[in-house]
Motif scaffolding. Structure first.
Motif, PDB file in Angstrom:
ATOM      1  N   ARG A   6       0.840  -1.208   0.000  1.00  0.00           N
ATOM      2  CA  ARG A   6       0.000   0.000   0.000  1.00  0.00           C
ATOM      3  C   ARG A   6       0.876   1.260   0.000  1.00  0.00           C
ATOM      4  O   ARG A   6       0.617   2.212  -0.748  1.00  0.00           O
ATOM      5  CB  ARG A   6      -0.926  -0.005   1.214  1.00  0.00           C
ATOM      6  N   VAL A   7       1.929   1.249   0.802  1.00  0.00           N
ATOM      7  CA  VAL A   7       2.851   2.391   0.862  1.00  0.00           C
ATOM      8  C   VAL A   7       3.568   2.569  -0.465  1.00  0.00           C
ATOM      9  O   VAL A   7       3.654   3.680  -0.993  1.00  0.00           O
ATOM     10  CB  VAL A   7       3.877   2.193   2.007  1.00  0.00           C
ATOM     11  N   GLU A   8       4.064   1.477  -1.012  1.00  0.00           N
ATOM     12  CA  GLU A   8       4.775   1.545  -2.291  1.00  0.00           C
ATOM     13  C   GLU A   8       3.846   2.011  -3.420  1.00  0.00           C
ATOM     14  O   GLU A   8       4.264   2.769  -4.294  1.00  0.00           O
ATOM     15  CB  GLU A   8       5.398   0.194  -2.639  1.00  0.00           C
ATOM     16  N   ARG A   9       2.596   1.575  -3.383  1.00  0.00           N
ATOM     17  CA  ARG A   9       1.632   2.029  -4.392  1.00  0.00           C
ATOM     18  C   ARG A   9       1.408   3.529  -4.282  1.00  0.00           C
ATOM     19  O   ARG A   9       1.325   4.234  -5.284  1.00  0.00           O
ATOM     20  CB  ARG A   9       0.292   1.301  -4.241  1.00  0.00           C
ATOM     21  N   ALA A  10       1.312   4.012  -3.044  1.00  0.00           N
ATOM     22  CA  ALA A  10       1.100   5.450  -2.825  1.00  0.00           C
ATOM     23  C   ALA A  10       2.286   6.264  -3.337  1.00  0.00           C
ATOM     24  O   ALA A  10       2.099   7.315  -3.965  1.00  0.00           O
ATOM     25  CB  ALA A  10       0.861   5.717  -1.341  1.00  0.00           C
ATOM     26  N   ILE A  11       3.488   5.770  -3.098  1.00  0.00           N
ATOM     27  CA  ILE A  11       4.684   6.471  -3.563  1.00  0.00           C
ATOM     28  C   ILE A  11       4.686   6.579  -5.089  1.00  0.00           C
ATOM     29  O   ILE A  11       4.988   7.628  -5.649  1.00  0.00           O
ATOM     30  CB  ILE A  11       5.959   5.754  -3.060  1.00  0.00           C
ATOM     31  N   LYS A  12       4.335   5.479  -5.744  1.00  0.00           N
ATOM     32  CA  LYS A  12       4.323   5.462  -7.216  1.00  0.00           C
ATOM     33  C   LYS A  12       2.990   5.935  -7.805  1.00  0.00           C
ATOM     34  O   LYS A  12       2.854   6.013  -9.024  1.00  0.00           O
ATOM     35  CB  LYS A  12       4.619   4.049  -7.724  1.00  0.00           C
ATOM     36  N   ARG A  13       2.021   6.176  -6.929  1.00  0.00           N
ATOM     37  CA  ARG A  13       0.688   6.600  -7.360  1.00  0.00           C
ATOM     38  C   ARG A  13       0.069   5.590  -8.317  1.00  0.00           C
ATOM     39  O   ARG A  13      -0.386   5.930  -9.414  1.00  0.00           O
ATOM     40  CB  ARG A  13       0.732   7.993  -7.964  1.00  0.00           C
ATOM     41  N   ILE A  14       0.072   4.336  -7.865  1.00  0.00           N
ATOM     42  CA  ILE A  14      -0.485   3.227  -8.642  1.00  0.00           C
ATOM     43  C   ILE A  14      -1.685   2.658  -7.894  1.00  0.00           C
ATOM     44  O   ILE A  14      -1.590   2.360  -6.705  1.00  0.00           O
ATOM     45  CB  ILE A  14       0.565   2.102  -8.833  1.00  0.00           C
ATOM     46  N   SER A  15      -2.793   2.488  -8.567  1.00  0.00           N
ATOM     47  CA  SER A  15      -3.972   1.876  -7.940  1.00  0.00           C
ATOM     48  C   SER A  15      -3.777   0.358  -7.846  1.00  0.00           C
ATOM     49  O   SER A  15      -2.907  -0.213  -8.531  1.00  0.00           O
ATOM     50  CB  SER A  15      -5.225   2.161  -8.768  1.00  0.00           C
ATOM     51  N   GLN A  16      -4.592  -0.270  -7.025  1.00  0.00           N
ATOM     52  CA  GLN A  16      -4.574  -1.731  -6.939  1.00  0.00           C
ATOM     53  C   GLN A  16      -4.845  -2.331  -8.310  1.00  0.00           C
ATOM     54  O   GLN A  16      -4.194  -3.301  -8.712  1.00  0.00           O
ATOM     55  CB  GLN A  16      -5.613  -2.246  -5.935  1.00  0.00           C
ATOM     56  N   GLN A  17      -5.799  -1.772  -9.016  1.00  0.00           N
ATOM     57  CA  GLN A  17      -6.165  -2.303 -10.333  1.00  0.00           C
ATOM     58  C   GLN A  17      -5.013  -2.183 -11.318  1.00  0.00           C
ATOM     59  O   GLN A  17      -4.723  -3.110 -12.067  1.00  0.00           O
ATOM     60  CB  GLN A  17      -7.408  -1.597 -10.866  1.00  0.00           C
ATOM     61  N   HIS A  18      -4.355  -1.040 -11.326  1.00  0.00           N
ATOM     62  CA  HIS A  18      -3.234  -0.849 -12.249  1.00  0.00           C
ATOM     63  C   HIS A  18      -2.096  -1.806 -11.920  1.00  0.00           C
ATOM     64  O   HIS A  18      -1.497  -2.412 -12.825  1.00  0.00           O
ATOM     65  CB  HIS A  18      -2.757   0.599 -12.222  1.00  0.00           C
ATOM     66  N   LEU A  19      -1.796  -1.962 -10.651  1.00  0.00           N
ATOM     67  CA  LEU A  19      -0.751  -2.908 -10.242  1.00  0.00           C
ATOM     68  C   LEU A  19      -1.127  -4.320 -10.665  1.00  0.00           C
ATOM     69  O   LEU A  19      -0.293  -5.076 -11.168  1.00  0.00           O
ATOM     70  CB  LEU A  19      -0.513  -2.825  -8.737  1.00  0.00           C
ATOM     71  N   ALA A  20      -2.384  -4.674 -10.495  1.00  0.00           N
ATOM     72  CA  ALA A  20      -2.857  -5.997 -10.897  1.00  0.00           C
ATOM     73  C   ALA A  20      -2.655  -6.213 -12.393  1.00  0.00           C
ATOM     74  O   ALA A  20      -2.217  -7.291 -12.814  1.00  0.00           O
ATOM     75  CB  ALA A  20      -4.326  -6.163 -10.524  1.00  0.00           C
ATOM     76  N   GLU A  21      -2.948  -5.202 -13.175  1.00  0.00           N
ATOM     77  CA  GLU A  21      -2.747  -5.310 -14.616  1.00  0.00           C
ATOM     78  C   GLU A  21      -1.268  -5.476 -14.956  1.00  0.00           C
ATOM     79  O   GLU A  21      -0.914  -6.268 -15.835  1.00  0.00           O
ATOM     80  CB  GLU A  21      -3.315  -4.074 -15.317  1.00  0.00           C
ATOM     81  N   LEU A  22      -0.403  -4.758 -14.251  1.00  0.00           N
ATOM     82  CA  LEU A  22       1.038  -4.846 -14.521  1.00  0.00           C
ATOM     83  C   LEU A  22       1.601  -6.241 -14.255  1.00  0.00           C
ATOM     84  O   LEU A  22       2.517  -6.685 -14.945  1.00  0.00           O
ATOM     85  CB  LEU A  22       1.801  -3.817 -13.680  1.00  0.00           C
ATOM     86  N   VAL A  23       1.053  -6.922 -13.245  1.00  0.00           N
ATOM     87  CA  VAL A  23       1.571  -8.257 -12.891  1.00  0.00           C
ATOM     88  C   VAL A  23       0.627  -9.374 -13.324  1.00  0.00           C
ATOM     89  O   VAL A  23       0.828 -10.532 -12.985  1.00  0.00           O
ATOM     90  CB  VAL A  23       1.925  -8.369 -11.388  1.00  0.00           C
ATOM     91  N   GLN A  24      -0.424  -9.016 -14.038  1.00  0.00           N
ATOM     92  CA  GLN A  24      -1.343  -9.969 -14.658  1.00  0.00           C
ATOM     93  C   GLN A  24      -2.103 -10.850 -13.667  1.00  0.00           C
ATOM     94  O   GLN A  24      -2.101 -12.071 -13.762  1.00  0.00           O
ATOM     95  CB  GLN A  24      -0.593 -10.822 -15.675  1.00  0.00           C
ATOM     96  N   VAL A  25      -2.744 -10.185 -12.698  1.00  0.00           N
ATOM     97  CA  VAL A  25      -3.646 -10.874 -11.770  1.00  0.00           C
ATOM     98  C   VAL A  25      -4.933 -10.057 -11.673  1.00  0.00           C
ATOM     99  O   VAL A  25      -5.011  -8.938 -12.183  1.00  0.00           O
ATOM    100  CB  VAL A  25      -3.035 -11.059 -10.355  1.00  0.00           C
ATOM    101  N   ARG A  26      -5.936 -10.604 -10.994  1.00  0.00           N
ATOM    102  CA  ARG A  26      -7.200  -9.882 -10.792  1.00  0.00           C
ATOM    103  C   ARG A  26      -6.995  -8.751  -9.786  1.00  0.00           C
ATOM    104  O   ARG A  26      -6.166  -8.842  -8.888  1.00  0.00           O
ATOM    105  CB  ARG A  26      -8.271 -10.824 -10.270  1.00  0.00           C
ATOM    106  N   GLY A  27      -7.784  -7.717  -9.922  1.00  0.00           N
ATOM    107  CA  GLY A  27      -7.688  -6.563  -9.033  1.00  0.00           C
ATOM    108  C   GLY A  27      -7.907  -6.896  -7.569  1.00  0.00           C
ATOM    109  O   GLY A  27      -7.278  -6.318  -6.685  1.00  0.00           O
TER     110      GLY A  27
END
Length: 68
Positions: A6-27
């Motif tokens: 959650r902290v790392e996502r906030a630093i990079k300003r990445i949503s859960q959904q976007h991160l999921a897409e980047l690593v190819q899993v469900r949101g």
């Protein structure tokens, strides 16, 4: 195991959904991981660390109870 996704996502300003897409899993996967309800596979954990350009143990930390 704990994590600071959650902290790392906030630093990079990445949503859960976007991160999921980047690593190819469900949101929903990241909701469960961040809440400690799901422990990712080694491959998924490595993909997550790669997205954040961090070492694996910078993202995931073992707890004392994990050694029991």
């Amino acid at each position: 195991m704990t994590n600071n996704i959650r902290v790392e996502r906030a630093i990079k300003r990445i949503s859960q959904q976007h991160l999921a897409e980047l690593v190819q899993v469900r949101g929903q996967t990241f909701n469960a991981i961040e809440q400690g309800k799901y422990v990712p596979s080694t491959v998924l954990a490595l993909k997550i660390a790669n997205v954040f350009e961090k070492k694996l143990d910078d993202i995931f930390q073992l707890e004392d109870s994990d050694w029991e």
